[in-house]
Design a protein around this motif. Structure first.
Motif, PDB file in Angstrom:
ATOM      1  N   TYR A 105      53.779  37.077  39.219  1.00 27.95           N
ATOM      2  CA  TYR A 105      53.565  38.141  38.262  1.00 27.95           C
ATOM      3  C   TYR A 105      53.974  37.605  36.975  1.00 27.95           C
ATOM      4  O   TYR A 105      54.835  36.901  36.658  1.00 27.95           O
ATOM      5  N   CYS A 106      53.113  38.294  35.828  1.00 26.23           N
ATOM      6  CA  CYS A 106      53.364  37.791  34.435  1.00 26.23           C
ATOM      7  C   CYS A 106      53.600  38.978  33.449  1.00 26.23           C
ATOM      8  O   CYS A 106      52.899  40.015  33.844  1.00 26.23           O
ATOM      9  N   ALA A 107      53.941  38.790  32.254  1.00 21.30           N
ATOM     10  CA  ALA A 107      53.977  39.850  31.234  1.00 21.30           C
ATOM     11  C   ALA A 107      52.711  40.323  31.026  1.00 21.30           C
ATOM     12  O   ALA A 107      51.575  39.627  31.146  1.00 21.30           O
ATOM     13  N   GLY A 108      52.420  41.549  30.536  1.00 17.30           N
ATOM     14  CA  GLY A 108      51.362  42.074  30.276  1.00 17.30           C
ATOM     15  C   GLY A 108      50.161  41.559  29.543  1.00 17.30           C
ATOM     16  O   GLY A 108      49.196  41.675  29.161  1.00 17.30           O
ATOM     17  N   TYR A 109      50.746  40.671  28.541  1.00 14.31           N
ATOM     18  CA  TYR A 109      50.271  40.204  27.469  1.00 14.31           C
ATOM     19  C   TYR A 109      50.071  38.991  27.687  1.00 14.31           C
ATOM     20  O   TYR A 109      49.251  38.080  26.867  1.00 14.31           O
ATOM     21  N   LEU A 110      50.040  38.317  28.779  1.00 15.07           N
ATOM     22  CA  LEU A 110      49.794  36.608  29.178  1.00 15.07           C
ATOM     23  C   LEU A 110      48.589  36.925  29.968  1.00 15.07           C
ATOM     24  O   LEU A 110      48.034  37.681  30.455  1.00 15.07           O
ATOM     25  N   ARG A 111      47.760  35.742  29.996  1.00 18.30           N
ATOM     26  CA  ARG A 111      46.490  35.327  30.774  1.00 18.30           C
ATOM     27  C   ARG A 111      46.942  35.241  32.251  1.00 18.30           C
ATOM     28  O   ARG A 111      47.951  34.512  32.510  1.00 18.30           O
ATOM     29  N   GLN A 112      46.364  35.960  33.365  1.00 16.60           N
ATOM     30  CA  GLN A 112      46.578  35.863  34.735  1.00 16.60           C
ATOM     31  C   GLN A 112      46.311  34.513  35.100  1.00 16.60           C
ATOM     32  O   GLN A 112      45.452  33.903  34.791  1.00 16.60           O
ATOM     33  N   GLU A 113      47.227  33.756  36.167  1.00 17.55           N
ATOM     34  CA  GLU A 113      46.879  32.367  36.539  1.00 17.55           C
ATOM     35  C   GLU A 113      45.533  32.512  37.362  1.00 17.55           C
ATOM     36  O   GLU A 113      44.721  31.455  37.052  1.00 17.55           O
ATOM     37  N   GLU A 114      45.451  33.418  38.380  1.00 21.02           N
ATOM     38  CA  GLU A 114      43.998  33.623  38.862  1.00 21.02           C
ATOM     39  C   GLU A 114      43.671  34.836  38.241  1.00 21.02           C
ATOM     40  O   GLU A 114      44.014  35.987  38.501  1.00 21.02           O
ATOM     41  N   SER A 115      42.294  34.783  37.730  1.00 18.13           N
ATOM     42  CA  SER A 115      41.921  35.959  37.047  1.00 18.13           C
ATOM     43  C   SER A 115      41.539  36.999  37.933  1.00 18.13           C
ATOM     44  O   SER A 115      40.437  37.045  38.655  1.00 18.13           O
ATOM     45  N   GLN A 116      42.394  37.854  38.036  1.00 17.32           N
ATOM     46  CA  GLN A 116      42.082  39.054  39.067  1.00 17.32           C
ATOM     47  C   GLN A 116      40.948  39.802  38.914  1.00 17.32           C
ATOM     48  O   GLN A 116      40.409  40.302  39.668  1.00 17.32           O
ATOM     49  N   LEU A 117      40.553  39.953  37.540  1.00 17.55           N
ATOM     50  CA  LEU A 117      39.546  40.541  36.854  1.00 17.55           C
ATOM     51  C   LEU A 117      38.257  40.169  37.430  1.00 17.55           C
ATOM     52  O   LEU A 117      37.228  41.048  37.797  1.00 17.55           O
ATOM     53  N   LEU A 118      38.036  38.824  37.651  1.00 16.56           N
ATOM     54  CA  LEU A 118      36.883  38.196  38.101  1.00 16.56           C
ATOM     55  C   LEU A 118      36.857  38.087  39.372  1.00 16.56           C
ATOM     56  O   LEU A 118      36.103  37.879  40.328  1.00 16.56           O
ATOM     57  N   ALA A 119      38.023  37.842  40.160  1.00 12.55           N
ATOM     58  CA  ALA A 119      38.251  37.682  41.334  1.00 12.55           C
ATOM     59  C   ALA A 119      37.906  38.879  42.496  1.00 12.55           C
ATOM     60  O   ALA A 119      37.529  38.653  43.645  1.00 12.55           O
ATOM     61  N   LEU A 120      38.038  39.958  41.927  1.00  8.33           N
ATOM     62  CA  LEU A 120      37.973  41.028  42.726  1.00  8.33           C
ATOM     63  C   LEU A 120      36.763  42.075  42.156  1.00  8.33           C
ATOM     64  O   LEU A 120      36.738  42.175  40.886  1.00  8.33           O
ATOM     65  N   SER A 121      36.066  42.513  43.194  1.00  7.71           N
ATOM     66  CA  SER A 121      35.022  43.275  42.698  1.00  7.71           C
ATOM     67  C   SER A 121      35.352  44.737  42.171  1.00  7.71           C
ATOM     68  O   SER A 121      36.321  45.073  42.553  1.00  7.71           O
ATOM     69  N   GLN A 122      34.601  45.300  41.418  1.00  8.82           N
ATOM     70  CA  GLN A 122      35.082  46.549  41.043  1.00  8.82           C
ATOM     71  C   GLN A 122      35.200  47.778  42.335  1.00  8.82           C
ATOM     72  O   GLN A 122      35.788  48.632  42.125  1.00  8.82           O
ATOM     73  N   ASP A 123      34.269  47.509  43.214  1.00 13.08           N
ATOM     74  CA  ASP A 123      34.289  48.263  44.378  1.00 13.08           C
ATOM     75  C   ASP A 123      35.509  48.072  45.078  1.00 13.08           C
ATOM     76  O   ASP A 123      36.271  49.168  45.396  1.00 13.08           O
ATOM     77  N   ARG A 124      36.068  46.794  45.059  1.00  7.84           N
ATOM     78  CA  ARG A 124      37.272  46.493  45.622  1.00  7.84           C
ATOM     79  C   ARG A 124      38.482  47.219  44.956  1.00  7.84           C
ATOM     80  O   ARG A 124      39.212  47.990  45.719  1.00  7.84           O
ATOM     81  N   VAL A 125      38.396  47.276  43.532  1.00  7.97           N
ATOM     82  CA  VAL A 125      39.600  47.607  42.854  1.00  7.97           C
ATOM     83  C   VAL A 125      39.513  49.151  42.948  1.00  7.97           C
ATOM     84  O   VAL A 125      40.546  49.710  42.798  1.00  7.97           O
ATOM     85  N   ALA A 126      38.276  49.938  43.003  1.00  5.19           N
ATOM     86  CA  ALA A 126      38.267  51.293  43.323  1.00  5.19           C
ATOM     87  C   ALA A 126      39.083  51.706  44.238  1.00  5.19           C
ATOM     88  O   ALA A 126      39.430  53.033  44.241  1.00  5.19           O
TER      89      ALA A 126
END
Ligand SMILES: O=C(O)CCC(=O)C(=O)O
Length: 279
Positions: free
Chosen positions: A212-233
């Motif tokens: 886990y990281c602070a909300g103002y840091l870049r994630q180590e593995e980009s969860q935003l790109l690694a997960l489809s929006q359908d998945r996140v929904a």
């Protein structure tokens, strides 16, 4: 869907004690927190994925030539959705960071017999900030099998999260090895000097790394790109926020001045900084 808010940190004695131990020593071991059935189910899924995805061994000493890792677990199977949001454990992480923290990565590590010791490192190594620094990265490493001295329990250097530098090849400090039964968790600061141990046993050592990281840091593995929006929904509101479908302080991460959660849920609440100003 209604936003259920950040998980309430359990301000009970134990959570406070764990937080304080991580702040003081850089790590804390909490034994037998994951129910045996959960542990078995997660391990069975990891085994299935190792086979079906034909996961290879690491290509270098850091990743481990006798070690297999599955990255991006949330994209692989819905079973993993309950892992980073485990209430008690997330309470500790939120206490060390804050409730707007992010999941930086979720990775399974299977270290097989013959694996050599991993070089000591600190997980803050790829971030630019100087040390010592406030806690900005926290790892909760779940033991899916027992962790022992023989099978490669993680080496840690107590107090090293406060050192003013990261370890180099020339550093050979005394370490403590993490020993804990399956179903236990070791929390550590991302600034702690640590590394996987040598597996001298004839059994494998399997762990699940929740970073886990602070909300103002870049994630180590980009969860935003690694997960489809359908998945996140399909995620709970808490997990959505944890992977990045939320903002930090109502600003960082916004999309067109809206909470990014509205991309996967039009009814998501959007309490943004612009609406707060002047109220
Ligand atoms: O597996 C372990 O004990 C630690 C692994 C680790 O620190 C890493 O791969 O970054």
């Amino acid at each position: 869907m209604e936003y259920d808010g950040p998980v309430q940190v359990n301000r009970g004695l134990e959570t406070e004690a764990i937080i304080s131990e991580v702040e003081t020593n850089g790590y804390a071991i909490v034994e037998n927190v994951i129910p045996r059935e959960t542990c078995d189910a997660v391990l069975a899924k990891v085994d299935f994925l190792m086979g079906s995805l034909a996961i290879p061994f690491g290509q270098n000493a850091f990743l481990g030539r006798h070690t297999r890792r599955i990255f991006n677990l949330l994209a692989r199977d819905r079973l993993f959705e309950s892992v980073p949001t485990h209430r008690e454990l997330l309470g500790v992480v939120e206490g060390l960071l804050d409730p707007e923290c992010l999941l930086s990565s979720l990775t399974a590590i299977e270290m097989q017999p013959g694996q050599a010791r991993q070089p000591l490192h600190a997980d803050d190594g790829s971030y630019g900030f100087s040390r010592p620094a406030p806690t900005q990265i926290v790892v909760a490493l779940w033991a899916l099998t027992d962790f022992t001295n023989e099978n490669g329990g993680t080496h840690v250097v107590p107090g090293s999260h406060r050192f003013d530098r990261r370890p180099g090849r020339e550093d050979h400090p005394e370490t403590v090895q993490v020993e804990m039964p399956a179903g236990s968790v070791v929390f550590y600061s991302g600034s702690l000097w640590h590394g996987g141990g040598e597996n001298r046993s004839d059994a494998r050592r399997v762990g699940l790394v929740n970073n886990y990281c602070a909300g103002y840091l870049r994630q180590e593995e980009s969860q935003l790109l690694a997960l489809s929006q359908d998945r996140v929904a399909a995620f709970t509101p808490r997990l959505r926020k944890l992977v990045g479908y939320g903002t930090y302080r109502g600003l960082l991460g916004h999309v067109d001045q809206r909470n990014p959660e509205s991309l996967v849920d039009p009814e998501a609440e959007t309490d943004m900084i612009w609406g707060r100003i002047g109220k």
